[in-house]
Design a protein around this motif. Structure first.
Motif, PDB file in Angstrom:
ATOM      1  N   GLN A 218       0.826  -1.199   0.000  1.00 13.53           N
ATOM      2  CA  GLN A 218       0.000   0.000   0.000  1.00 13.53           C
ATOM      3  C   GLN A 218       0.868   1.260   0.000  1.00 13.53           C
ATOM      4  O   GLN A 218       0.574   2.227  -0.725  1.00 13.53           O
ATOM      5  N   ASN A 219       1.936   1.251   0.785  1.00 16.10           N
ATOM      6  CA  ASN A 219       2.840   2.397   0.821  1.00 16.10           C
ATOM      7  C   ASN A 219       3.560   2.586  -0.512  1.00 16.10           C
ATOM      8  O   ASN A 219       3.777   3.725  -0.950  1.00 16.10           O
ATOM      9  N   ARG A 221       2.315   1.778  -3.431  1.00 13.94           N
ATOM     10  CA  ARG A 221       1.327   2.349  -4.331  1.00 13.94           C
ATOM     11  C   ARG A 221       1.201   3.854  -4.138  1.00 13.94           C
ATOM     12  O   ARG A 221       1.124   4.613  -5.102  1.00 13.94           O
ATOM     13  N   LYS A 222       1.222   4.289  -2.900  1.00 15.97           N
ATOM     14  CA  LYS A 222       1.110   5.716  -2.612  1.00 15.97           C
ATOM     15  C   LYS A 222       2.315   6.491  -3.145  1.00 15.97           C
ATOM     16  O   LYS A 222       2.182   7.613  -3.636  1.00 15.97           O
ATOM     17  N   GLN A 225       1.890   6.799  -6.917  1.00 15.53           N
ATOM     18  CA  GLN A 225       0.866   7.768  -7.261  1.00 15.53           C
ATOM     19  C   GLN A 225       1.356   9.201  -7.041  1.00 15.53           C
ATOM     20  O   GLN A 225       0.907  10.122  -7.683  1.00 15.53           O
TER      21      GLN A 225
END
Length: 225
Positions: A218-219, A221-222, A225
């Motif tokens: 998740q980190n 992906r951030k 982005q």
């Protein structure tokens, strides 16, 4: 097998089911039971449509999908009877509708943990969706390491006879959580395990590792982005 007469079935008492060798077959053929299962199928379709709409809208706005896949199921007559008996509930239509909340089930698989909470919020914020119960096994995992967000929601379905509110259980997990839960179920229910405590500890360790990987992904992906 005892012969079940129409007079016994119509009051929804199903008392003779208890004396039958195959009670699930009798239950499955009761007209009122079949009608109720049809209504649960309709409720699943309603929730499924809502989830697909949210997924499509999110994809349009952010160029990615918060939902990887959706699985649906209706409890089998045998499973329903087992749960009624386990809870010492009478075998009747009222027990099915008011005593059991997970006859209709939807499992939503999300790529990342924050997708789970976003999808749950968007779904439960809709004005025709009422949250009956919420259990967060992600923030508070079960002792065996199981993680998932469980919701019991109530939504209306529109029948020829009018509007009716139905309960649906929605489970939201990441891909990794679903992978772990599937393997845990297959391994844990093997019989005659001499080293069950050791296996339980290893499964718990795997669950913690998977949870850590979820957050790391998740980190990443951030950052992308």
């Amino acid at each position: 097998m005892d012969k079940i007469t129409e007079e016994v079935l119509i009051p929804f008492l199903f008392e003779d089911i208890k004396t039958s060798e195959r009670p699930e077959i009798i239950l499955a053929n009761v007209p009122e039971f079949k009608e109720l299962m049809m209504q649960y199928e309709c409720a699943i379709m309603e929730v499924n449509t809502k989830l697909h709409v949210l997924n499509n809208e999110f994809s349009h706005m952010y160029q990615r999908n918060p939902i990887e896949s959706i699985k649906t199921r209706i409890k089998t007559p045998a499973s329903i009877l087992e749960k009624l008996n386990r809870r010492n509930l009478p075998i009747c239509i009222d027990s099915l509708e008011n005593g059991l909340t997970d006859i209709a089930g939807i499992r939503v698989i999300c790529p990342f943990p924050d997708d789970i909470y976003n999808v749950a919020e968007l779904l439960t914020n809709q004005d025709d969706v009422m949250t009956v119960a919420r259990k967060d096994y992600i923030k508070n995992p079960k002792k065996n390491g199981y993680r998932s967000l469980h919701l019991i929601i109530e939504i209306p379905i529109f029948l020829a006879s009018g509007k009716k509110h139905m309960k649906v259980e929605v489970q939201l997990r990441t891909i990794a959580m679903d992978f772990w839960a599937s393997l845990d179920h297959k391994l844990r229910y093997k019989q005659n395990l001499k080293n069950s405590e050791e296996i339980a500890l290893e499964l718990r360790e795997c669950a913690d590792i998977i949870a850590g990987v979820d957050l790391k992904m998740q980190n990443i992906r951030k950052k992308i982005q």
